[in-house]
Motif scaffolding. Sequence first.
Motif, PDB file in Angstrom:
ATOM      1  N   ASP A  96      13.991  11.300   7.251  1.00  0.00           N
ATOM      2  CA  ASP A  96      14.197  10.365   8.394  1.00  0.00           C
ATOM      3  C   ASP A  96      13.420   9.195   8.399  1.00  0.00           C
ATOM      4  OD1 ASP A  96      15.656   9.581  11.044  1.00  0.00           O
ATOM      5  OD2 ASP A  96      13.405   9.905  11.997  1.00  0.00           O
ATOM      6  N   THR A  97      12.301   9.514   7.975  1.00  0.00           N
ATOM      7  CA  THR A  97      10.804   8.589   7.939  1.00  0.00           C
ATOM      8  C   THR A  97      11.213   7.537   6.925  1.00  0.00           C
ATOM      9  OG1 THR A  97       9.546  10.090   8.901  1.00  0.00           O
ATOM     10  CG2 THR A  97       8.535   8.183   7.939  1.00  0.00           C
ATOM     11  N   ALA A  98      11.731   7.945   5.751  1.00  0.00           N
ATOM     12  CA  ALA A  98      12.022   6.969   4.569  1.00  0.00           C
ATOM     13  C   ALA A  98      13.313   6.127   4.899  1.00  0.00           C
ATOM     14  CB  ALA A  98      12.228   7.902   3.153  1.00  0.00           C
ATOM     15  N   CYS A  99      14.274   6.705   5.214  1.00  0.00           N
ATOM     16  CA  CYS A  99      15.293   5.939   5.942  1.00  0.00           C
ATOM     17  C   CYS A  99      15.010   4.844   6.680  1.00  0.00           C
ATOM     18  CB  CYS A  99      16.522   6.749   6.226  1.00  0.00           C
ATOM     19  SG  CYS A  99      17.122   7.626   4.605  1.00  0.00           S
ATOM     20  N   ARG A 100      14.516   5.321   7.999  1.00  0.00           N
ATOM     21  CA  ARG A 100      13.821   4.133   8.935  1.00  0.00           C
ATOM     22  C   ARG A 100      13.051   3.111   8.327  1.00  0.00           C
ATOM     23  NH1 ARG A 100      10.862   7.499  12.481  1.00  0.00           N
ATOM     24  NH2 ARG A 100      12.817   7.816  13.752  1.00  0.00           N
ATOM     25  N   VAL A 129      24.126  17.534   3.647  1.00  0.00           N
ATOM     26  CA  VAL A 129      25.103  16.419   3.477  1.00  0.00           C
ATOM     27  C   VAL A 129      25.222  16.037   4.760  1.00  0.00           C
ATOM     28  CG1 VAL A 129      27.378  16.021   2.778  1.00  0.00           C
ATOM     29  CG2 VAL A 129      26.452  17.609   1.490  1.00  0.00           C
ATOM     30  N   VAL A 130      25.478  16.695   6.052  1.00  0.00           N
ATOM     31  CA  VAL A 130      25.593  16.298   7.133  1.00  0.00           C
ATOM     32  C   VAL A 130      24.398  15.736   7.732  1.00  0.00           C
ATOM     33  CG1 VAL A 130      25.897  16.910   9.515  1.00  0.00           C
ATOM     34  CG2 VAL A 130      27.556  17.891   7.774  1.00  0.00           C
ATOM     35  N   LEU A 131      23.249  16.082   7.264  1.00  0.00           N
ATOM     36  CA  LEU A 131      21.720  15.538   7.821  1.00  0.00           C
ATOM     37  C   LEU A 131      21.779  14.214   7.155  1.00  0.00           C
ATOM     38  CD1 LEU A 131      19.211  16.130   9.060  1.00  0.00           C
ATOM     39  CD2 LEU A 131      18.383  16.865   6.718  1.00  0.00           C
ATOM     40  N   VAL A 132      21.942  14.016   5.934  1.00  0.00           N
ATOM     41  CA  VAL A 132      21.924  12.675   5.233  1.00  0.00           C
ATOM     42  C   VAL A 132      22.839  11.754   5.709  1.00  0.00           C
ATOM     43  CG1 VAL A 132      22.432  11.576   3.082  1.00  0.00           C
ATOM     44  CG2 VAL A 132      21.069  13.534   3.072  1.00  0.00           C
ATOM     45  N   ARG A 138      22.031   6.843  11.588  1.00  0.00           N
ATOM     46  CA  ARG A 138      21.061   6.673  12.580  1.00  0.00           C
ATOM     47  C   ARG A 138      20.345   5.292  12.484  1.00  0.00           C
ATOM     48  NH1 ARG A 138      17.063  11.203  12.688  1.00  0.00           N
ATOM     49  NH2 ARG A 138      19.161  12.402  12.796  1.00  0.00           N
ATOM     50  N   HIS A 139      20.065   5.112  11.160  1.00  0.00           N
ATOM     51  CA  HIS A 139      19.356   3.975  10.762  1.00  0.00           C
ATOM     52  C   HIS A 139      20.189   2.743  10.290  1.00  0.00           C
ATOM     53  CE1 HIS A 139      15.675   6.208  11.579  1.00  0.00           C
ATOM     54  NE2 HIS A 139      16.177   6.983  10.593  1.00  0.00           N
ATOM     55  N   GLY A 140      21.537   2.821  10.405  1.00  0.00           N
ATOM     56  CA  GLY A 140      22.439   1.965   9.886  1.00  0.00           C
ATOM     57  C   GLY A 140      22.192   1.404   8.432  1.00  0.00           C
ATOM     58  N   LEU A 141      21.980   2.241   7.623  1.00  0.00           N
ATOM     59  CA  LEU A 141      21.670   1.962   6.057  1.00  0.00           C
ATOM     60  C   LEU A 141      22.767   2.378   5.358  1.00  0.00           C
ATOM     61  CD1 LEU A 141      18.770   1.167   5.376  1.00  0.00           C
ATOM     62  CD2 LEU A 141      18.419   3.782   4.635  1.00  0.00           C
ATOM     63  N   PRO A 142      23.148   1.162   4.540  1.00  0.00           N
ATOM     64  CA  PRO A 142      24.191   1.405   3.506  1.00  0.00           C
ATOM     65  C   PRO A 142      23.616   2.608   2.653  1.00  0.00           C
ATOM     66  CG  PRO A 142      23.453  -0.617   3.273  1.00  0.00           C
ATOM     67  CD  PRO A 142      22.473  -0.114   4.185  1.00  0.00           C
ATOM     68  N   PRO A 143      24.617   3.573   2.143  1.00  0.00           N
ATOM     69  CA  PRO A 143      24.075   4.827   1.628  1.00  0.00           C
ATOM     70  C   PRO A 143      23.478   4.461  -0.038  1.00  0.00           C
ATOM     71  CG  PRO A 143      26.618   4.872   1.848  1.00  0.00           C
ATOM     72  CD  PRO A 143      25.964   3.545   2.748  1.00  0.00           C
ATOM     73  N   HIS A 144      23.920   3.342  -0.667  1.00  0.00           N
ATOM     74  CA  HIS A 144      23.369   2.888  -2.157  1.00  0.00           C
ATOM     75  C   HIS A 144      21.904   2.567  -1.969  1.00  0.00           C
ATOM     76  CE1 HIS A 144      24.693  -1.175  -0.694  1.00  0.00           C
ATOM     77  NE2 HIS A 144      23.424  -1.206  -1.260  1.00  0.00           N
ATOM     78  N   MET A 145      21.320   2.824  -0.609  1.00  0.00           N
ATOM     79  CA  MET A 145      20.005   2.211  -0.394  1.00  0.00           C
ATOM     80  C   MET A 145      19.101   3.720  -0.735  1.00  0.00           C
ATOM     81  SD  MET A 145      19.653  -1.114  -0.468  1.00  0.00           S
ATOM     82  CE  MET A 145      18.045  -1.288   0.679  1.00  0.00           C
ATOM     83  N   LEU A 146      19.735   4.771  -0.683  1.00  0.00           N
ATOM     84  CA  LEU A 146      19.245   6.199  -0.850  1.00  0.00           C
ATOM     85  C   LEU A 146      19.385   6.655  -2.248  1.00  0.00           C
ATOM     86  CD1 LEU A 146      17.514   8.300   0.708  1.00  0.00           C
ATOM     87  CD2 LEU A 146      19.367   9.510   1.547  1.00  0.00           C
TER      88      LEU A 146
END
Length: 279
Positions: A96-100, A129-132, A138-146
């Motif tokens: 959560d922190t890294a994605c935020r 999977v559900v968590l990710v 939650r952070h509106g992040l495109p998945p390829h950023m992780l």
Amino acid sequence: AKQAGKGTFCYYSTDMEAGAARLLDLQRDLRRALANDEFVLHYQPIVAGNHTHHLNAVEALIRWQDPHRGLLMPGVFIAEAERFGLISEIGEWVLDTACRQCAIWREQGMLIPVAVNVSAVQFRSQGLVVLVESIMRRHGLPPHMLTLELTESVAMDDMTHTLMMVTRLRELGVKIAIDDFGTGHSSLAWLRQFMPHELKIDRSFIEDIEDDPSARAIVNAVIQLAHALKIEVVAEGVETIAQRDLLQAQGCESLQGYHFARPFPATELEGYLRSHNPL
Ligand code: C2E
Ligand code: CA
Ligand code: CA
Ligand code: CA
């Protein structure tokens, strides 16, 4: 507990009773750390393996800002957190922190993908999977950023489960990296089935490439193998110019190590970019 050297802290006493008491302390302290938000993430640059050394991504690495003992490294508490069943909660906090943070940088105009280490316990849980998915939303992040980094030994542990998880994570659009590659025993057949986006060659091989022809041969072979499978390669633990140049000559996509930068707090990223990637 006794001081085990500069910056490290040993929780175990050779005295058994003191050792048991110490472990209870650590368990209590880790719970308190979670409740009081004492964990922090530092971020280490992963740079392009060419002369630009452009910032490709950062790896999030956890530290524990203990009010009494100062900044503790993951080596002294992650294994214990796993044993005490606290790693899932910590892992969720890390994700959560890294994605935020990634979303904040993105809002500031810095597109920096983040890589997060996933523990064995987390990877075994169906909930990952559900968590990710919910954290990305939650952070509106495109998945390829992780990118999720999984060690080779975790990935090899239960292959059926690994394939199922990786398939679902791939469908989500997040990337998968095999961490500490070379220390486990992946087979070529397995890699071909698994098809991670990235292999991270373990530091122990990079350490020896200057002086040990066999380490160099292994590294070169891993890079060629990965490229034949269209998997990108990250070399970790790059500390010298000679190592950097050998890896660049082999076409290694990304480099990470003290030669480029040590892990640093999120607030230092802008300064790093300003001094390393001038316009
Ligand atoms: P790792 O995933 O292999 O991370 C790389 C480690 O190598 C980091 O240590 C990093 O600071 C260190 N390193 C980077 N460049 C160099 C270099 O040039 N030379 C040397 N000697 N070391 C270098 P750190 O931060 O102490 O982390 C140690 C391990 O703890 C990580 O190894 C990872 O397995 C685990 N870890 C760290 N953060 C997390 C986390 O959030 N969750 C989980 N589950 N594990 C974590
Ligand atoms: Ca890692
Ligand atoms: Ca690693
Ligand atoms: Ca490693």
